[in-house]
Design a protein around this motif. Structure first.
Motif, mmCIF file in Angstrom:
data_model
loop_
_atom_site.group_PDB
_atom_site.id
_atom_site.type_symbol
_atom_site.label_atom_id
_atom_site.label_comp_id
_atom_site.label_asym_id
_atom_site.label_seq_id
_atom_site.Cartn_x
_atom_site.Cartn_y
_atom_site.Cartn_z
ATOM 1 N N ASN A 186 -6.866 4.348 -4.577
ATOM 2 C CA ASN A 186 -5.943 5.011 -3.661
ATOM 3 C C ASN A 186 -5.930 6.500 -4.001
ATOM 4 O O ASN A 186 -5.465 6.894 -5.063
ATOM 5 C CB ASN A 186 -4.544 4.397 -3.825
ATOM 6 C CG ASN A 186 -3.537 4.987 -2.861
ATOM 7 O OD1 ASN A 186 -3.514 6.186 -2.624
ATOM 8 N ND2 ASN A 186 -2.684 4.141 -2.318
ATOM 9 N N HIS A 187 -6.428 7.338 -3.093
ATOM 10 C CA HIS A 187 -6.563 8.768 -3.348
ATOM 11 C C HIS A 187 -5.446 9.590 -2.708
ATOM 12 O O HIS A 187 -5.603 10.802 -2.508
ATOM 13 C CB HIS A 187 -7.924 9.256 -2.849
ATOM 14 C CG HIS A 187 -9.081 8.736 -3.647
ATOM 15 N ND1 HIS A 187 -10.161 8.106 -3.082
ATOM 16 C CD2 HIS A 187 -9.316 8.735 -4.988
ATOM 17 C CE1 HIS A 187 -11.024 7.748 -4.026
ATOM 18 N NE2 HIS A 187 -10.533 8.120 -5.188
ATOM 19 N N THR A 188 -4.329 8.944 -2.391
ATOM 20 C CA THR A 188 -3.216 9.650 -1.764
ATOM 21 C C THR A 188 -2.770 10.840 -2.602
ATOM 22 O O THR A 188 -2.504 11.928 -2.070
ATOM 23 C CB THR A 188 -2.035 8.683 -1.572
ATOM 24 O OG1 THR A 188 -2.467 7.550 -0.825
ATOM 25 C CG2 THR A 188 -0.891 9.354 -0.844
ATOM 26 N N HIS B 117 0.827 -1.207 0.000
ATOM 27 C CA HIS B 117 0.000 0.000 0.000
ATOM 28 C C HIS B 117 0.863 1.260 0.000
ATOM 29 O O HIS B 117 0.579 2.223 -0.731
ATOM 30 C CB HIS B 117 -0.929 -0.003 1.214
ATOM 31 C CG HIS B 117 -2.106 -0.917 1.069
ATOM 32 N ND1 HIS B 117 -3.234 -0.581 0.355
ATOM 33 C CD2 HIS B 117 -2.326 -2.163 1.548
ATOM 34 C CE1 HIS B 117 -4.117 -1.571 0.404
ATOM 35 N NE2 HIS B 117 -3.581 -2.551 1.123
ATOM 36 N N VAL B 118 1.911 1.264 0.829
ATOM 37 C CA VAL B 118 2.790 2.430 0.899
ATOM 38 C C VAL B 118 3.500 2.641 -0.436
ATOM 39 O O VAL B 118 3.566 3.759 -0.965
ATOM 40 C CB VAL B 118 3.817 2.262 2.033
ATOM 41 C CG1 VAL B 118 4.863 3.373 1.975
ATOM 42 C CG2 VAL B 118 3.120 2.273 3.387
ATOM 43 N N THR B 119 4.010 1.554 -0.998
ATOM 44 C CA THR B 119 4.724 1.642 -2.273
ATOM 45 C C THR B 119 3.834 2.186 -3.374
ATOM 46 O O THR B 119 4.241 3.043 -4.167
ATOM 47 C CB THR B 119 5.276 0.262 -2.681
ATOM 48 O OG1 THR B 119 6.192 -0.192 -1.667
ATOM 49 C CG2 THR B 119 5.985 0.329 -4.017
ATOM 50 N N GLN B 120 2.584 1.694 -3.433
ATOM 51 C CA GLN B 120 1.673 2.165 -4.467
ATOM 52 C C GLN B 120 1.295 3.620 -4.246
ATOM 53 O O GLN B 120 1.192 4.396 -5.201
ATOM 54 C CB GLN B 120 0.411 1.301 -4.505
ATOM 55 C CG GLN B 120 -0.521 1.615 -5.673
ATOM 56 C CD GLN B 120 0.135 1.343 -7.012
ATOM 57 O OE1 GLN B 120 0.400 0.197 -7.351
ATOM 58 N NE2 GLN B 120 0.408 2.389 -7.777
ATOM 59 N N GLY B 121 1.101 4.015 -2.985
ATOM 60 C CA GLY B 121 0.778 5.416 -2.699
ATOM 61 C C GLY B 121 1.880 6.355 -3.146
ATOM 62 O O GLY B 121 1.623 7.405 -3.753
ATOM 63 N N CYS C 184 -4.842 12.563 -11.433
ATOM 64 C CA CYS C 184 -4.208 11.936 -10.278
ATOM 65 C C CYS C 184 -4.224 10.415 -10.444
ATOM 66 O O CYS C 184 -5.271 9.838 -10.762
ATOM 67 C CB CYS C 184 -4.941 12.309 -8.990
ATOM 68 S SG CYS C 184 -4.881 14.079 -8.615
ATOM 69 N N GLN C 185 -3.088 9.780 -10.222
ATOM 70 C CA GLN C 185 -3.024 8.319 -10.276
ATOM 71 C C GLN C 185 -3.711 7.742 -9.042
ATOM 72 O O GLN C 185 -3.469 8.201 -7.921
ATOM 73 C CB GLN C 185 -1.564 7.857 -10.313
ATOM 74 C CG GLN C 185 -0.832 8.218 -11.593
ATOM 75 C CD GLN C 185 -1.309 7.393 -12.774
ATOM 76 O OE1 GLN C 185 -1.617 6.223 -12.627
ATOM 77 N NE2 GLN C 185 -1.357 8.007 -13.946
#
Length: 280
Positions: A240-242, A102-106, A230-231
């Motif tokens: 993922n809306h980070t 999750h962190v990596t994708q964000g 936004c990706q």
């Protein structure tokens, strides 16, 4: 006027209670993981749902399709609407995605988003908002919280800013007041409402400058003043809306920086009144 064609999932749900046990098992599986039908052959789907190939054939006929390929084409087309159901895979349903994933994708989403946005564009948007007669921020469904957040934070230095629509309100009473001196920020993240294009057209005809904030799936809209994509990729069933939040944060921070002495005076006044009223 002919009725709207039924969606793929609507067809499945309409017949679910009438199916024989094996077909019902397949129907439940497809409702949970419709993207599997869009991605796999009939025999692969049969294996995933633990039914026979004949059951798959009977099932798609029950839905009103001539054959499996017709059903798959419809499912693929519906997948483009952005429903997360179509992006959820059966193989992932029992597994927990790691914190690292999750962190990596964000982080990857933020990096990919800001590779396509320049400092000059951010500055131009912010200067337009600071100098506007009025700034309007608009969002529906998952976009609504971002519209509210941007308005709430930007209110620190932008006095005339409003988020639409309010509770129980329609848009006509507000959009009629648009002026070429205004700025409109529209958040249009998946899944976008069906009437988004007419709303954008009304805003564009007003002459107001328009910042269009979408996810990566939205087609380019050359008629808007600015379009930031936004990706939103994610290792799970939700977008993922980070990167969207990071963009909001950057816009507000840059606005405070560019507001100068007038902005600092307003911030001091807000803090002073807050202290006097013991609000926080």
């Amino acid at each position: 006027m002919s009725p709207e064609p039924r969606s793929f999932l609507t067809r499945v749900r309409d017949v679910l209670d009438q199916l024989h046990p094996a077909e019902k098992r397949l129907g439940d599986f497809v409702c949970d993981f419709p993207g599997e039908l869009a991605s796999y052959s009939a025999s692969e789907l049969a294996t995933l749902a633990q039914v026979s190939n004949a059951t798959v054939s009977r099932f798609v006929k029950r839905l009103g399709y001539e054959n499996y390929e017709e059903a798959r084409r419809h499912a693929r087309a519906e997948r483009q609407t952005g429903s997360r159901l179509f992006l959820t895979r059966a193989a992932d349903s029992a597994a927990e995605q790691s914190l690292s994933a999750h962190v990596t994708q964000g982080v990857a989403n933020i990096e990919a988003t800001f590779l396509a946005i320049t400092d000059a564009q951010i500055n131009t948007v912010v200067e337009a908002m600071l100098g506007a007669r009025k700034t309007w921020v608009l969002g529906f469904r998952s976009s609504a919280p971002f519209a509210d957040y941007l308005r709430w934070q930007m209110l620190q230095v932008v006095e005339h800013i409003v988020a639409l629509p309010g509770g129980g309100e329609t848009l006509g009473e507000h959009l009629v007041s648009l002026d070429p001196r205004d700025v409109v920020v529209v958040f249009a993240l998946r899944r976008r409402i069906a009437r988004m294009d007419p709303i954008l057209s009304v805003i564009e005809k007003s002459g107001a400058r328009l910042l269009y904030i979408t996810d990566e799936s939205a087609p380019a809209r050359p008629s808007v003043t600015w379009h930031f994509r936004c990706q939103t990729l994610a290792p799970g069933p939700l977008f993922n809306h980070t990167a969207v939040m990071a963009l909001c944060h950057l816009l507000v921070t840059r606005a405070i920086e560019r507001a100068g002495a007038g902005g600092r005076k307003r911030l001091r006044g807000i803090e002073g009144i807050g202290d006097a009223l013991e609000e926080v």
